[in-house]
Design an enzyme around this catalytic site. Structure first.
Site, PDB file in Angstrom:
ATOM      1  N   GLY A  18       9.911   0.156 -22.212  1.00  0.00           N
ATOM      2  CA  GLY A  18       9.882  -0.696 -23.410  1.00  0.00           C
ATOM      3  C   GLY A  18      11.224  -0.837 -24.101  1.00  0.00           C
ATOM      4  O   GLY A  18      11.312  -1.391 -25.194  1.00  0.00           O
ATOM      5  N   LYS A  19      12.281  -0.359 -23.458  1.00  0.00           N
ATOM      6  CA  LYS A  19      13.624  -0.422 -24.062  1.00  0.00           C
ATOM      7  C   LYS A  19      14.018  -1.842 -24.436  1.00  0.00           C
ATOM      8  O   LYS A  19      14.397  -2.109 -25.576  1.00  0.00           O
ATOM      9  CB  LYS A  19      14.695   0.113 -23.085  1.00  0.00           C
ATOM     10  N   GLY A  58      15.545   5.326 -21.231  1.00  0.00           N
ATOM     11  CA  GLY A  58      14.171   5.598 -20.798  1.00  0.00           C
ATOM     12  C   GLY A  58      13.931   4.955 -19.440  1.00  0.00           C
ATOM     13  O   GLY A  58      14.780   4.208 -18.923  1.00  0.00           O
ATOM     14  N   SER A  96      20.045   4.505 -18.082  1.00  0.00           N
ATOM     15  CA  SER A  96      21.041   5.587 -18.253  1.00  0.00           C
ATOM     16  C   SER A  96      20.414   6.955 -17.997  1.00  0.00           C
ATOM     17  O   SER A  96      20.246   7.759 -18.918  1.00  0.00           O
ATOM     18  CB  SER A  96      21.698   5.517 -19.642  1.00  0.00           C
TER      19      SER A  96
HETATM   20  P1  ADP Z   1      12.424  -1.610 -19.985  1.00  0.00           P
HETATM   21  O1  ADP Z   1      13.478  -2.437 -20.696  1.00  0.00           O
HETATM   22  O2  ADP Z   1      12.347  -0.210 -20.517  1.00  0.00           O
HETATM   23  O3  ADP Z   1      12.529  -1.665 -18.499  1.00  0.00           O
HETATM   24  P2  ADP Z   1      10.618  -3.692 -20.786  1.00  0.00           P
HETATM   25  O4  ADP Z   1      10.860  -3.805 -22.259  1.00  0.00           O
HETATM   26  O5  ADP Z   1      11.274  -4.690 -19.895  1.00  0.00           O
HETATM   27  O6  ADP Z   1      10.997  -2.202 -20.346  1.00  0.00           O
HETATM   28  O7  ADP Z   1       9.056  -3.702 -20.475  1.00  0.00           O
HETATM   29  C1  ADP Z   1       8.134  -2.958 -21.214  1.00  0.00           C
HETATM   30  C2  ADP Z   1       6.766  -3.569 -21.079  1.00  0.00           C
HETATM   31  O8  ADP Z   1       5.857  -2.775 -21.845  1.00  0.00           O
HETATM   32  C3  ADP Z   1       6.715  -4.990 -21.635  1.00  0.00           C
HETATM   33  O9  ADP Z   1       5.877  -5.757 -20.814  1.00  0.00           O
HETATM   34  C4  ADP Z   1       6.076  -4.776 -23.000  1.00  0.00           C
HETATM   35  O10 ADP Z   1       5.369  -5.911 -23.462  1.00  0.00           O
HETATM   36  C5  ADP Z   1       5.141  -3.597 -22.750  1.00  0.00           C
HETATM   37  N1  ADP Z   1       4.802  -2.819 -23.943  1.00  0.00           N
HETATM   38  C6  ADP Z   1       3.534  -2.500 -24.336  1.00  0.00           C
HETATM   39  N2  ADP Z   1       3.535  -1.795 -25.467  1.00  0.00           N
HETATM   40  C7  ADP Z   1       4.812  -1.649 -25.840  1.00  0.00           C
HETATM   41  C8  ADP Z   1       5.463  -1.015 -26.952  1.00  0.00           C
HETATM   42  N3  ADP Z   1       4.751  -0.381 -27.902  1.00  0.00           N
HETATM   43  N4  ADP Z   1       6.816  -1.042 -27.013  1.00  0.00           N
HETATM   44  C9  ADP Z   1       7.529  -1.670 -26.038  1.00  0.00           C
HETATM   45  N5  ADP Z   1       6.995  -2.293 -24.982  1.00  0.00           N
HETATM   46  C10 ADP Z   1       5.640  -2.291 -24.857  1.00  0.00           C
END
Ligand code: ADP
Length: 212
Positions: A40-41, A35, A109
Site C-alpha cells: 500500500g506504499k 514495505g 527498499s
Molecule cells: P505498493 O506500492 O506497496 O506496491 P500499491 O499501493 O501499489 O502497493 O497497492 C496496494 C493495494 O492495496 C492497492 O490495490 C490498494 O487499493 C489496496 N489497499 C487496500 N487497503 C489499503 C490501505 N488501507 N492502504 C493502502 N492500500 C490499500
C-alpha cells in the site's frame, strides 16, 4: 560505501537553508515509505502527495517503477543494483528536502542498511527524515497482488522477488508503522500529515489554502 571517482571538485556554498525556507514559506522533509510489494506504499504516498499539494504544500512523490523509467533505467533488481537505486533516490530526496520540498518516497527498499544510509544522508545535513513502515502481512499483499507480480513470482517467472524469494528486512525504528489491514488510506494520510506538521513541515506555504 560508493566509490568517489571524481577528483578536483569543490563544494560551492549557496543561499542558507533557513533563509531559503523562510523566503519560500516552505520547510522540506523526506517521508520514506518502505514495505512489501502490494503493501500500500504507492496508494498512501499518492494520496498524501495529492492532499499536501492541494493544500498548498510543495510535495513531490518519487515512486519505485517511475524512477526506473529514468534516473535508474540502467539498474536491475540484484542486491547491488537495488542498493545503487536507493542511494540515487536518497540523494534526490536530500536535494528536494534541502530545496524546501516534501519528498514523498515510495520504495520497497528491502535492505535496512540502504534505508539507514538514506537516513544518514539527511541527518548529516540536519534534514528531516521520516521512515514509514507499511507493515502489511505478506499473505495480504499476495492476496491483493495489484500488479500480478506475486503470481508471476510463484510461477517462477520472476527471480529475486521480495517476500517470496528475496529478503525484506523490516525496520526496527521507523517513525511510523501502518498495518493497512487495520488502517484505511485516509487514516494513514491523516497520520502522516500530523507527523509532518508536528515537526514544522507539511504546512501550507501561505498559512492557509491559496495565495494571500
Ligand atoms: P505498493 O506500492 O506497496 O506496491 P500499491 O499501493 O501499489 O502497493 O497497492 C496496494 C493495494 O492495496 C492497492 O490495490 C490498494 O487499493 C489496496 N489497499 C487496500 N487497503 C489499503 C490501505 N488501507 N492502504 C493502502 N492500500 C490499500
Amino acid at each position: 560505501m560508493t566509490e568517489h571517482k571524481s577528483t578536483n571538485i569543490t563544494w560551492h556554498e549557496g543561499i542558507d537553508r533557513a533563509e531559503r525556507y523562510q523566503s519560500l514559506h516552505a520547510t522540506g522533509a523526506t517521508i520514506w515509505f518502505t514495505g512489501l510489494s502490494g503493501s500500500g506504499k504507492s496508494t498512501i504516498a499518492s494520496a498524501l502527495e495529492s492532499e499536501l499539494v492541494r493544500g498548498g504544500v510543495f510535495a513531490y512523490r518519487l515512486d519505485g517503477d517511475n524512477i526506473r523509467y529514468g534516473l535508474s533505467k540502467n539498474l536491475g533488481f540484484s542486491k547491488e543494483d537495488r542498493t545503487e537505486n536507493i542511494r540515487r533516490i536518497g540523494e534526490v530526496c536530500r536535494l528536494f528536502s534541502d530545496a524546501g520540498v516534501i519528498a514523498v518516497a515510495s520504495f520497497i527498499s528491502p535492505y535496512k542498511e540502504d534505508r539507514d544510509a538514506v537516513r544518514a544522508l539527511h541527518k548529516e545535513l540536519g534534514l528531516q527524515f521520516f521512515e514509514v513502515f507499511v507493515d502489511t502481512p505478506v499473505e495480504e499483499c499476495e492476496k491483493r497482488d495489484p500488479k500480478g507480480l506475486y503470481a508471476k513470482a510463484r510461477a517462477g517467472e520472476i527471480q529475486g522477488f521480495t517476500g517470496i524469494n528475496a529478503p525484506y528486512e523490516a525496520p526496527e525504528n521507523a517513525e511510523m508503522v501502518i498495518d493497512t489491514t487495520k488502517v484505511s488510506v485516509q487514516e494513514a494520510v491523516t497520520r502522516c500529515r500530523a507527523m509532518l506538521e508536528s515537526s514544522g513541515s507539511g504546512r501550507p506555504r501561505w498559512g492557509r489554502r491559496g495565495y494571500d
